[in-house]
Design a protein around this motif. Structure first.
Motif, short mmCIF file in Angstrom:
data_model
loop_
_atom_site.label_atom_id
_atom_site.label_comp_id
_atom_site.label_asym_id
_atom_site.label_seq_id
_atom_site.Cartn_x
_atom_site.Cartn_y
_atom_site.Cartn_z
N SER A 103 0.84 -1.19 0.00
CA SER A 103 0.00 0.00 0.00
C SER A 103 0.87 1.24 0.00
CB SER A 103 -0.90 0.01 1.23
OG SER A 103 -1.46 1.29 1.42
N SER A 114 -9.40 -1.29 -4.53
CA SER A 114 -8.00 -1.49 -4.91
C SER A 114 -7.57 -2.95 -4.79
CB SER A 114 -7.08 -0.60 -4.06
OG SER A 114 -7.24 -0.89 -2.70
N THR A 150 -7.09 -5.40 -7.66
CA THR A 150 -5.88 -5.35 -8.49
C THR A 150 -4.72 -5.88 -7.67
OG1 THR A 150 -5.24 -3.18 -7.72
CG2 THR A 150 -6.73 -3.26 -9.59
N TYR A 156 -0.50 -1.98 -10.06
CA TYR A 156 -1.82 -1.34 -10.10
C TYR A 156 -2.30 -1.05 -8.69
CZ TYR A 156 -1.55 -2.76 -14.90
OH TYR A 156 -1.12 -2.93 -16.18
N PHE A 157 -2.08 -2.01 -7.80
CA PHE A 157 -2.49 -1.82 -6.42
C PHE A 157 -1.74 -0.63 -5.81
CE2 PHE A 157 -2.08 -2.64 -1.85
CZ PHE A 157 -3.42 -2.68 -1.51
N ILE A 203 -3.22 2.60 -7.29
CA ILE A 203 -4.60 2.93 -6.87
C ILE A 203 -4.61 3.40 -5.42
CG2 ILE A 203 -6.87 1.96 -6.41
CD1 ILE A 203 -6.65 0.35 -8.90
N THR A 204 -3.85 2.74 -4.56
CA THR A 204 -3.82 3.20 -3.17
C THR A 204 -3.22 4.60 -3.11
OG1 THR A 204 -1.74 1.97 -2.90
CG2 THR A 204 -3.75 0.93 -2.07
#
Lengths: 252, 329
Positions: B61, B123, B126, B130-131, B134-135
């Motif tokens: 994250s 999120s 993914t 991507y994760f 997005i986070t």
């Protein structure tokens, strides 16, 4: 077998990847107590079919019923909970965990919710004892504490079977369980699967023809996504289409 | 390869060292040392939160500042209303601010947890880069919202004129406030230890190692990860509330991606997935800041070099360097 109800029924299943028809109007069923072998040359779509049954792939059309339940829309985990016990073509394990903890994960899933936050699994006899029992059944009890990453190829295949056993499934999906095992290993596993069919029927994808002919009650032959022949071992052995498409020299 | 007793020993030294420093600082009449130790405890707590997602769950994250900042703003906003005698809202029912830490903390955790539920719900579908992106994007959205919302200070931030209160403790006394943060840190570490060893922890670690395997035994990785992400965010949100009280101030920088990066640095420096890793990492970070920060404003350059060395040569971070590779029973 006609009076029995099938455990798993697949009807008119399709799956395409672009122009490639990986599964083309496949229908088959699996009855209690039997081993139904799925054979076919490389690229015939055997793994695609297994993944459609396990829930990795959603089918384009057709239906899969398992114990009278329509599996459409269910994910991998839900299908596993419904009773599909699966082994992978290439071993798929939690590599940092010991062999025992890999099996404990399956026992944990079987025994209820994983949203239990406080009790330590390391001392949880409800998990450890059944898991140890499964390791014993596949002959891996001596390697219980070894991380999966350090197990030999053959041991990992055994561990996959132990995990599937721990789920107490209503049907097994075994994707090339013999792959990479030596002759002795194959022979052992053949004997083991022979007994296993009485616990739950097995849909077996396998390249090892000796094993298939020794084990299968019925065989379906998949070529280019279609089932070109289905029947008993003798029927398949004698089928000229199968010889031509697949068995070639091997069967003669 | 394994040396569990060695890791426990090192953890004990870290915990004891962190406890002793403020008292030494006080006896030497160097109150700034107490603040530094408190910062270590608070930042380590933020890292312990991230470590549950990142270390145990493998969820990289890059948006944990969102939860850190939200926790901080909950503390700041509640105190702001309480100190100005302005209710937060009047209809449909009246809600007033508070300066009571025992009310602020659960609310900070609740708000962070709800934000994580929403962010995680989207999120966690993914993975990989991507994760991370997005986070990051979600956190930046909250950051820009905080900057542009004038009610609570916007870009200038929100002061807390008087540190919030805790029953029976004078929170304005630096040592007392340190002890509050320290006790919370140790309690949360103990909780995370218990979680990691539970059935939930087993499923979470399996999801990190091989989610295909976890699904195949009938446990849906998404649900496990979402719950872990929420718990992780709640811990980091609690740290944010403590940070706001420590600084007596909260501003959008607590929400910025720099902060997300710093929290991640604590975890990586100390050792990803190691119980006391974030404590070691935060201590190292503050140590660098106070030693090199006085010499040059480019002190992050040294930190960057150390981070590079850790990533290249000591994957287990400081804890891994001292205690060896991590082990699962």
């Amino acid at each position: 077998m006609a009076d029995k109800k099938p455990i798993l029924t697949i009807k008119n299943l399709y799956k395409s990847f672009g122009a490639l028809k990986a599964t083309d109007d496949v229908s088959l069923d699996l009855y209690e107590g039997e081993i139904h072998a799925l054979i076919g040359p490389n690229g015939a779509g055997k793994s695609t079919l297994i993944k459609q049954i396990s829930g990795d792939y959603q089918s384009d059309s057709g239906s899969i019923h398992f114990l009278d339940q329509d599996l459409a829309g269910l994910g991998v985990a839900e299908r596993a909970r419904a009773g599909l016990g699966r082994t992978f073509q290439v071993s798929s394990l939690a590599l940092e965990f010991s062999a025992l903890r890999n099996v404990m994960l399956a026992v944990q899933s079987k025994s209820g919710s994983s949203f239990k936050f406080f009790k330590s699994v390391q001392k949880d006899a409800d998990l450890i004892e059944p898991a140890m029992q499964m390791l014993k059944e596949v002959g891996l009890e001596g390697r219980a504490d070894i991380p999966a990453a350090e197990l030999s190829h053959g041991e990992r295949r055994q561990l996959e079977v132990a995990i599937a056993l721990a789920l107490k499934p209503k049907a097994f999906l075994l994707d090339e369980p013999m792959a990479g095992l030596g002759p002795a290993g194959s022979k052992n596993l053949t004997g083991f699967l022979d007994q296993l069919r009485h616990q739950a029927p097995i849909l077996l994808v396998e390249h090892d023809m000796d094993a298939v002919f020794a084990l299968a009650d019925r065989i379906s032959v998949l070529v280019y996504g279609r089932i070109i022949a289905a029947g008993t071992v003798d029927e398949i052995r004698g089928n000229p289409l199968v010889r031509e498409a697949y068995l070639g020299e091997e069967a003669s | 390869m394994v040396n569990l007793s060695r890791e426990n020993g090192f953890n004990f030294l870290l915990a004891a060292g962190l406890l002793i420093i403020p008292f030494i600082a006080q006896s030497m009449d160097e109150p700034f040392g107490i603040t530094l130790a408190t910062r270590v405890a608070v930042l380590a707590l933020a890292g312990v939160g991230l470590n549950l997602a990142l270390g145990s769950g493998g969820l990289v994250s890059f948006g944990h500042a969102a939860f850190f900042g939200l926790g901080g703003y909950v503390a700041g906003i509640l105190a702001h209303h309480a100190l100005n005698y302005e209710p937060i809202m009047l209809s449909p029912f009246e809600i007033n601010g508070t300066t009571e830490m025992l009310i602020i903390w659960p609310l900070a955790m609740l708000v962070s947890g709800l934000a994580a539920l929403l962010i995680g719900y989207f999120s966690l579908r993914t993975s990989g880069v991507y994760f991370i992106m997005i986070t990051l994007a979600f956190a930046q959205m909250i950051y820009y919202f905080a900057i542009s919302w004038p009610a609570y200070g916007g870009e200038d931030g929100l002061p807390i004129y008087l540190r919030n209160t805790f029953p029976g403790v004078n929170t304005m006394d630096p040592i007392s406030f340190f002890l509050i943060a320290y006790v919370i840190l140790l309690l949360v570490i103990a909780l995370v230890h218990v979680l990691n060893n539970s059935r939930f922890g087993a499923a979470l670690q399996a999801a990190r190692q091989n989610d295909e395997r976890l699904s195949a035994v009938g446990i849906a990785p998404f649900n496990i990860r979402l719950v872990a992400f929420v718990i992780s965010a709640m811990i980091t949100g609690l740290a944010g509330a403590l940070q706001a009280d420590l600084l007596k101030f909260v501003d959008p920088s607590a929400l910025s991606w720099h902060m997300s990066g710093e929290i991640m640095i604590f975890v990586i420096l100390g050792g990803v997935g190691r119980l006391f890793g974030p404590v070691a990492g935060a201590a190292l970070f503050i140590l660098f800041e106070s030693i090199f920060g006085g010499m040059t404003e480019y002190w992050m350059l040294f930190l960057g070099a150390v981070l590079l060395i850790v990533v290249l040569f000591a994957r287990g971070g400081l804890v891994g360097f001292i205690a060896g590779k991590a082990r699962h029973g």
